[in-house]
Each structure stands twice: as C-alpha cells, then as structure tokens.
Motif scaffolding. Structure first.
Motif, mmCIF file in Angstrom:
data_model
loop_
_atom_site.group_PDB
_atom_site.id
_atom_site.type_symbol
_atom_site.label_atom_id
_atom_site.label_comp_id
_atom_site.label_asym_id
_atom_site.label_seq_id
_atom_site.Cartn_x
_atom_site.Cartn_y
_atom_site.Cartn_z
ATOM 1 N N ILE A 111 0.841 -1.197 0.000
ATOM 2 C CA ILE A 111 0.000 0.000 0.000
ATOM 3 C C ILE A 111 0.876 1.246 0.000
ATOM 4 C CG2 ILE A 111 -1.720 1.334 1.307
ATOM 5 C CD1 ILE A 111 -2.915 -1.211 0.240
ATOM 6 N N SER A 112 0.556 2.195 -0.875
ATOM 7 C CA SER A 112 1.249 3.479 -0.874
ATOM 8 C C SER A 112 0.730 4.323 0.282
ATOM 9 C CB SER A 112 1.021 4.219 -2.193
ATOM 10 O OG SER A 112 1.653 3.554 -3.261
ATOM 11 N N ALA A 113 1.646 4.875 1.058
ATOM 12 C CA ALA A 113 1.280 5.724 2.191
ATOM 13 C C ALA A 113 1.849 7.120 1.971
ATOM 14 C CB ALA A 113 1.810 5.142 3.495
ATOM 15 N N GLU A 114 0.966 8.099 1.929
ATOM 16 C CA GLU A 114 1.373 9.488 1.735
ATOM 17 C C GLU A 114 1.445 10.237 3.060
ATOM 18 O OE1 GLU A 114 -1.493 10.926 -1.037
ATOM 19 O OE2 GLU A 114 -0.632 9.802 -2.720
ATOM 20 N N SER A 115 1.184 9.528 4.158
ATOM 21 C CA SER A 115 1.215 10.132 5.486
ATOM 22 C C SER A 115 1.372 9.021 6.524
ATOM 23 C CB SER A 115 -0.080 10.896 5.762
ATOM 24 O OG SER A 115 -1.173 9.995 5.837
ATOM 25 N N LEU A 116 1.660 9.423 7.752
ATOM 26 C CA LEU A 116 1.738 8.466 8.844
ATOM 27 C C LEU A 116 0.392 7.781 9.042
ATOM 28 C CD1 LEU A 116 3.159 7.142 11.247
ATOM 29 C CD2 LEU A 116 2.626 9.193 12.603
ATOM 30 N N GLU A 117 -0.669 8.539 8.910
ATOM 31 C CA GLU A 117 -2.024 7.979 9.076
ATOM 32 C C GLU A 117 -2.291 6.898 8.034
ATOM 33 O OE1 GLU A 117 -1.290 11.246 8.998
ATOM 34 O OE2 GLU A 117 -1.499 11.533 11.172
ATOM 35 N N ASP A 118 -1.884 7.150 6.787
ATOM 36 C CA ASP A 118 -2.037 6.144 5.724
ATOM 37 C C ASP A 118 -1.297 4.861 6.087
ATOM 38 O OD1 ASP A 118 -3.485 7.928 4.173
ATOM 39 O OD2 ASP A 118 -1.840 8.349 2.777
ATOM 40 N N ALA A 119 -0.085 5.016 6.597
ATOM 41 C CA ALA A 119 0.742 3.856 6.928
ATOM 42 C C ALA A 119 0.116 3.035 8.050
ATOM 43 C CB ALA A 119 2.146 4.311 7.322
ATOM 44 N N LEU A 120 -0.376 3.706 9.071
ATOM 45 C CA LEU A 120 -1.005 3.001 10.187
ATOM 46 C C LEU A 120 -2.265 2.275 9.734
ATOM 47 C CD1 LEU A 120 -0.556 5.750 12.919
ATOM 48 C CD2 LEU A 120 0.613 3.531 12.837
ATOM 49 N N ALA A 121 -3.040 2.922 8.875
ATOM 50 C CA ALA A 121 -4.259 2.295 8.357
ATOM 51 C C ALA A 121 -3.930 1.086 7.498
ATOM 52 C CB ALA A 121 -5.074 3.313 7.553
ATOM 53 N N ALA A 122 -2.859 1.189 6.711
ATOM 54 C CA ALA A 122 -2.448 0.070 5.854
ATOM 55 C C ALA A 122 -2.051 -1.136 6.696
ATOM 56 C CB ALA A 122 -1.293 0.500 4.958
ATOM 57 N N GLU A 123 -1.296 -0.879 7.749
ATOM 58 C CA GLU A 123 -0.886 -1.992 8.613
ATOM 59 C C GLU A 123 -2.100 -2.621 9.296
ATOM 60 O OE1 GLU A 123 2.720 -3.013 11.592
ATOM 61 O OE2 GLU A 123 1.621 -1.180 12.070
ATOM 62 N N ARG A 124 -2.997 -1.797 9.797
ATOM 63 C CA ARG A 124 -4.218 -2.324 10.432
ATOM 64 C C ARG A 124 -5.040 -3.134 9.436
ATOM 65 N NH1 ARG A 124 -4.690 2.961 12.597
ATOM 66 N NH2 ARG A 124 -6.306 3.422 11.038
ATOM 67 N N GLY A 125 -5.010 -2.720 8.175
ATOM 68 C CA GLY A 125 -5.803 -3.396 7.150
ATOM 69 C C GLY A 125 -5.197 -4.688 6.645
ATOM 70 N N GLY A 126 -3.970 -4.983 7.071
ATOM 71 C CA GLY A 126 -3.348 -6.236 6.678
ATOM 72 C C GLY A 126 -2.349 -6.148 5.546
ATOM 73 N N ALA A 127 -1.832 -4.944 5.282
ATOM 74 C CA ALA A 127 -0.822 -4.796 4.227
ATOM 75 C C ALA A 127 0.431 -5.589 4.574
ATOM 76 C CB ALA A 127 -0.469 -3.327 4.034
ATOM 77 N N ASP A 128 1.111 -6.070 3.551
ATOM 78 C CA ASP A 128 2.355 -6.809 3.753
ATOM 79 C C ASP A 128 3.563 -5.881 3.795
ATOM 80 O OD1 ASP A 128 1.558 -9.752 3.631
ATOM 81 O OD2 ASP A 128 0.559 -8.911 1.887
ATOM 82 N N TYR A 129 3.466 -4.760 3.092
ATOM 83 C CA TYR A 129 4.529 -3.751 3.140
ATOM 84 C C TYR A 129 3.926 -2.404 2.769
ATOM 85 C CZ TYR A 129 4.757 -3.651 -1.987
ATOM 86 O OH TYR A 129 4.443 -3.493 -3.307
ATOM 87 N N ILE A 130 4.666 -1.345 3.064
ATOM 88 C CA ILE A 130 4.210 0.014 2.796
ATOM 89 C C ILE A 130 5.201 0.706 1.871
ATOM 90 C CG2 ILE A 130 3.899 2.313 3.842
ATOM 91 C CD1 ILE A 130 2.883 0.761 6.353
ATOM 92 N N GLY A 131 4.670 1.379 0.851
ATOM 93 C CA GLY A 131 5.480 2.227 -0.003
ATOM 94 C C GLY A 131 5.343 3.662 0.474
ATOM 95 N N VAL A 132 6.379 4.205 1.089
ATOM 96 C CA VAL A 132 6.352 5.587 1.566
ATOM 97 C C VAL A 132 6.517 6.491 0.352
ATOM 98 C CG1 VAL A 132 7.449 7.287 3.071
ATOM 99 C CG2 VAL A 132 7.322 4.887 3.772
#
Length: 210
Positions: A111-132
């Motif tokens: 999941i692409s994360a454009e903010s800290l909030e995006d990253a936290l939501a991606a992890e909660r949603g079950g993402a395997d990795y985050i693209g900052v």
C-alpha cells in the motif's frame, strides 16, 4: 498457504515504458535483474488489459526463474490472471479489504502511504509492506502528495512493524540516506528504467545501499 515473510524489498524496480527509451519492459527488467534488482512492480497505465497480461506473463517467467516476486500495480484482475506474487495499491485504488477478498491468501499486498495515518491504516488493514510515497519530489508521477522527506520515513518506520519501502525521487545521490532513515528498501523508476545501462544502474544502486 501463508504469505511469504522473506521477500527482499532492498532494490525494488517499478517499471515505466514511457521512460525506457524505446526498449521493451521485458528487456529493461532482464537487464535490471541481472544488476541486482530484488523485486519488480509492473506498472502499465496506458496499455490495454490484454497487452498488460501478456507482458506480465512474459516477465513473470523471467522472474520466477530467479526467485524474484512480480508485483502488479493497481490491477488485481491482472495479478489474478497471471498468478503474480501480489499487487501494489494506491490510496485511490481498490481498498485492501476488497483486494484481500479476491486474491489468494498467499498474495502480497503493498500500500502506498502518503502520510503516517495512511501507513497506520495500511498496517491495520493487513498490508504486507508500505510504499512511503513520495520521499522526495519526483517527475515520474504528478498526482502525488508533498514529499515526506527522510523525517517522514523515520516516523513511519518507527510506527509500523511491516516492511517499509521508500519511493519518489530516489537515485544514487540519496539512496543510502533513505536506507539509513530506516527503510527496508528503495523503489526506483527512472534511476534504472531511463538509465543508459539498466544493469549498471542497478549494480551501482545495490552497491550504494549495501
């Protein structure tokens, strides 16, 4: 089957045929992989679905032989059609819960994360990795948020427990800094795709990030 936990995101290539200087995407990927690329995301914004699938199949054969995962940008249907390792989704793409419902359980979802909030939501949603995204200003995408910078990478790295990959404006001059900020890998587009020699470019980046 559980999702793989040992994916090497160190040098993550994102393709872009508009930057490949007339070379086929398969040719660029083959060269880049021989230079040390560890993960490949196939991104096709303009190609027809049929062309996208045909290209993905050919690239998957190449990558499978080397044990390198193929990630499909945006298109869950294409990932399913070719049996790709997974998909990468932006903030306006299919929601991760819907993608997870459609994909096999072992599929990776980034999941692409454009903010800290995006990253936290991606992890909660079950993402395997985050693209900052984006770490730095980049000309390859015009619809991105303001650059997060190295501080943004540090903040996201300290807040999530899944792998973090930096993307956006990353090249030889700043690749090591992104890794030192806590990223598990760097994702690059033009630094490899548009290079005179993608193999040499990949080798130089791999050496820079250790």
């Amino acid at each position: 089957m559980s999702r793989p936990s040992t994916v090497d995101y160190t040098l993550y290539l994102v393709t872009d045929r508009s930057l490949s200087r007339g070379r086929s995407t398969l040719e660029v990927v083959r060269s880049a992989v021989s230079g040390g690329v560890t993960c490949v995301q196939l991104r096709e914004k303009e190609a027809s679905t049929r062309t996208f699938i045909e290209e993905a199949r050919a690239i998957k054969v190449l990558l499978d032989d080397k044990g390198i995962p193929l990630i499909i940008n945006d298109r869950v249907d294409v990932a399913l059609a070719v049996g790709a390792a997974g998909v990468h989704l932006g903030q306006s793409d299919m929601h991760i819960r819907d993608a997870r419902r459609l994909l096999p359980p072992e599929a990776l979802i980034g999941i692409s994360a454009e903010s800290l909030e995006d990253a936290l939501a991606a992890e909660r949603g079950g993402a395997d990795y985050i693209g900052v995204s984006p770490v730095f200003a980049t000309p390859t995408k015009t619809d991105t948020a303001l650059p997060l910078g190295l501080d943004g990478v540090r903040k996201i790295r300290s807040a999530v427990g899944i792998p973090v990959v930096g993307i956006g404006g990353i090249g030889l001059a700043n690749a090591a800094e992104v890794m030192m900020a806590g990223a598990d890998g760097i994702a690059v587009v033009s630094a490899i795709v548009a290079a005179d020699d993608p193999q040499k470019a990949a080798k130089a980046l791999k050496k820079k990030i250790g």
